[in-house]
Design a protein around this motif. Structure first.
Motif, PDB file in Angstrom:
ATOM      1  N   ALA A   1       5.469  11.932   3.884  1.00 52.83           N
ATOM      2  CA  ALA A   1       4.834  10.763   4.512  1.00 52.83           C
ATOM      3  C   ALA A   1       5.033  10.883   6.016  1.00 52.83           C
ATOM      4  O   ALA A   1       6.080  11.347   6.474  1.00 52.83           O
ATOM      5  N   VAL A   2       3.995  10.507   6.746  1.00 55.03           N
ATOM      6  CA  VAL A   2       4.082  10.506   8.209  1.00 55.03           C
ATOM      7  C   VAL A   2       3.565   9.150   8.670  1.00 55.03           C
ATOM      8  O   VAL A   2       2.444   8.772   8.308  1.00 55.03           O
TER       9      VAL A   2
ATOM     10  N   GLU B   1      11.716   0.655   8.402  1.00 60.00           N
ATOM     11  CA  GLU B   1      12.973   0.750   7.633  1.00 60.00           C
ATOM     12  C   GLU B   1      12.673   0.660   6.138  1.00 60.00           C
ATOM     13  O   GLU B   1      13.200   1.439   5.336  1.00 60.00           O
ATOM     14  N   GLN B   2      11.793  -0.278   5.773  1.00 60.75           N
ATOM     15  CA  GLN B   2      11.459  -0.447   4.350  1.00 60.75           C
ATOM     16  C   GLN B   2      10.645   0.737   3.820  1.00 60.75           C
ATOM     17  O   GLN B   2      10.862   1.191   2.703  1.00 60.75           O
ATOM     18  N   ILE B   3       9.718   1.221   4.608  1.00 53.99           N
ATOM     19  CA  ILE B   3       8.920   2.382   4.158  1.00 53.99           C
ATOM     20  C   ILE B   3       9.841   3.599   4.020  1.00 53.99           C
ATOM     21  O   ILE B   3       9.758   4.357   3.045  1.00 53.99           O
ATOM     22  N   GLY B   4      10.740   3.757   4.985  1.00 49.61           N
ATOM     23  CA  GLY B   4      11.697   4.864   4.922  1.00 49.61           C
ATOM     24  C   GLY B   4      12.568   4.781   3.682  1.00 49.61           C
ATOM     25  O   GLY B   4      12.836   5.797   3.025  1.00 49.61           O
ATOM     26  N   ALA B   5      13.009   3.554   3.348  1.00 49.79           N
ATOM     27  CA  ALA B   5      13.847   3.381   2.144  1.00 49.79           C
ATOM     28  C   ALA B   5      13.070   3.778   0.898  1.00 49.79           C
ATOM     29  O   ALA B   5      13.612   4.421  -0.018  1.00 49.79           O
TER      30      ALA B   5
ATOM     31  N   GLN C   1       0.831  -1.219   0.000  1.00 47.05           N
ATOM     32  CA  GLN C   1       0.000   0.000   0.000  1.00 47.05           C
ATOM     33  C   GLN C   1       0.861   1.263   0.000  1.00 47.05           C
ATOM     34  O   GLN C   1       0.537   2.239  -0.681  1.00 47.05           O
ATOM     35  N   PHE C   2       1.953   1.236   0.762  1.00 43.01           N
ATOM     36  CA  PHE C   2       2.853   2.402   0.726  1.00 43.01           C
ATOM     37  C   PHE C   2       3.502   2.537  -0.646  1.00 43.01           C
ATOM     38  O   PHE C   2       3.677   3.643  -1.162  1.00 43.01           O
TER      39      PHE C   2
END
Lengths: 84, 369
Positions: free
Chosen positions: B137-138, B153-157, B125-126
């Motif tokens: 993004a928050v 970590e993955q969403i941040g990447a 979804q992200f």
């Protein structure tokens, strides 16, 4: 041994500067910046005792601590801004 | 009292924290203002707090902004990155501390990932939502309602690859899960000082990778003639007198976490939470539990949640009931109508306390033995 003042915009940077210089073997102490040294008002400075001010300035630069100005205190007590 | 509401605040505070607060109140004046001993003692105390936080969160002391709460920090970060009417991606498990500031800005929200404990769905979804035109993004690290640990970590990447700035809400993770500013690459990480970091209420931290816009304007003890806030962090974001006793307690709390180790703290609390969740399920309650869960467990008690919490309170057991200031998380989980009862474990909870809570829960009418 010469006596210098290094001025900073914020107490936090002055404190980190104090720590970096202390770890680098440079004798210093934290104090308020004399009013005339800072045209924008209040600030903090480090009084530094060293024979090599460039070493102290380099330690601060490597540590990403922005400084404002450096003054040398002469034998007659007068302070003279140094180019760094 | 058996305290199982650590998601709200850690309680009671360690004795060392309470002593540090009292000591600071006796010895410290206003930091960063004067040059006399008590003012310098206050400045040194504040700096030590920044240093301790820098050691735990992998950042420099000046990147540590002292706030009054996680909410305060989130407001600064959101106001810096999001323009009025901007487009923002959030997870399906955000607290009102995130959604209300965004609503106030008239931001267009895209909610990504509403399935509990499902990293595959969350990441898919992200991946779909983080598209050109998104301003920021928050997302939360851990859901305050369900304890779901998001794959941050993955969403941040993904955000970094796509050039989208992001803010991490570490309200429920700081002190128990790794939160590293540089490694994660977040623009901002906001957290309370009084939950996993064991400090006093009224403390919080905002970790900043770069500059930010002030939320408050006023005195900083520096550059006093200028009528703009100083450009440097942390003073730029710290108008007014800082909470020095709070800093003293927070520093002590952080050092306790550094000494014990986040992993060890997490393992201990997690074991208690999973044991509790399993036993509640065996009793026949609907429990929200799964993989990637922290030490927070929500369940439905088979009666009104608030009444169940009141019954427990009468037996000396402190839990939280209702919507936990996170209606979006309840909407995602399908519990918006009922709310949940939440038990959240902390640094000094014990197995005996869990058993006492479970025993009290057997007195709920539907589950009475």
């Amino acid at each position: 041994m010469n006596h210098y003042y290094i001025t900073f915009r914020s107490v936090t940077f002055a404190q980190r500067g104090e720590q970096l210089l202390g770890r680098g073997g440079v004798r210093c102490s934290l104090q308020r910046t004399p009013r005339w040294m800072e045209e924008q008002g209040c600030g903090y400075a480090l009084r530094v005792w060293t024979t090599d001010i460039s070493q102290a300035v380099e330690l601060l630069r490597k540590g990403k601590v922005p400084l404002r100005r450096v003054y040398l205190q002469k034998e007659d007590g007068q302070l003279e801004e140094q180019a760094v | 009292m058996i305290y199982l509401d650590n998601g709200a605040t850690s309680f009671p505070k360690p004795l060392s924290v309470r002593r540090a607060v009292a000591r600071a109140m006796a010895r410290c004046a206003n930091p960063g203002r004067g040059g006399y001993a008590a003012a310098m003692a206050a400045a040194r105390q504040v700096y030590r707090c920044r240093e301790a936080a820098g050691a735990l969160f992998d950042c420099r002391p000046e990147q540590v902004v002292l706030t009054a709460s996680c909410t305060h920090g989130l407001n600064i970060a959101i106001r810096t990155l999001v323009k009025p009417g901007g487009r923002v991606v959030v997870s399906g498990f955000e607290h009102n501390a995130v959604t209300r500031p965004l609503h106030a800005l008239g931001a267009e929200l895209q909610v990504a990932g509403q399935r509990l404990f499902d990293w595959t769905d969350t990441l898919e979804q992200f991946d779909k939502a983080l598209r050109p035109g998104v301003d920021a993004a928050v997302f939360t690290h851990v859901s305050n309602v369900f304890g779901y640990i998001l794959p941050v970590e993955q969403i941040g990447a993904m955000c970094r690859e796509r050039g989208i700035p992001f803010i991490l809400d570490a309200a429920q993770s700081a002190g128990t899960l790794p939160v590293k500013l540089e490694t994660l690459g977040a623009d901002f990480i906001a957290m309370p000082g009084h939950k996993g970091l064991l400090g006093p209420q009224g403390t919080g931290l905002l970790l900043c990778r770069a500059g930010a816009e002030p939320l408050l304007y006023g005195g900083t003890g520096s550059m006093s003639i200028a009528q703009t806030m100083p450009p440097e962090l942390p003073e730029r974001l710290e108008a007014g007198t800082l909470n020095v006793p709070g800093c003293a307690g927070l520093e002590t709390g952080i050092r306790q976490v550094l000494s014990a180790g986040e992993q060890a703290i997490f393992r201990r609390e997690h074991r208690l939470a999973m044991d509790c969740a399993g036993k509640l399920e065996k009793m026949g309650m609907q429990v929200y539990t799964g993989e990637h869960q922290a030490a927070t467990v929500s369940f439905l008690p088979g009666m009104d949640c608030e009444e169940a919490a009141a019954m427990l309170a009468k037996q000396g057991i402190a839990v939280r009931a209702g919507l936990h200031c996170a209606p979006l998380a309840h909407e995602s989980a399908g519990t918006l109508e009922t709310g949940t009862v939440r038990v959240s474990f902390g640094w000094d909870n014990t197995s005996a306390q869990t058993e006492a809570f479970l025993s009290a829960a057997t007195k709920f009418p539907r589950f009475r033995r």
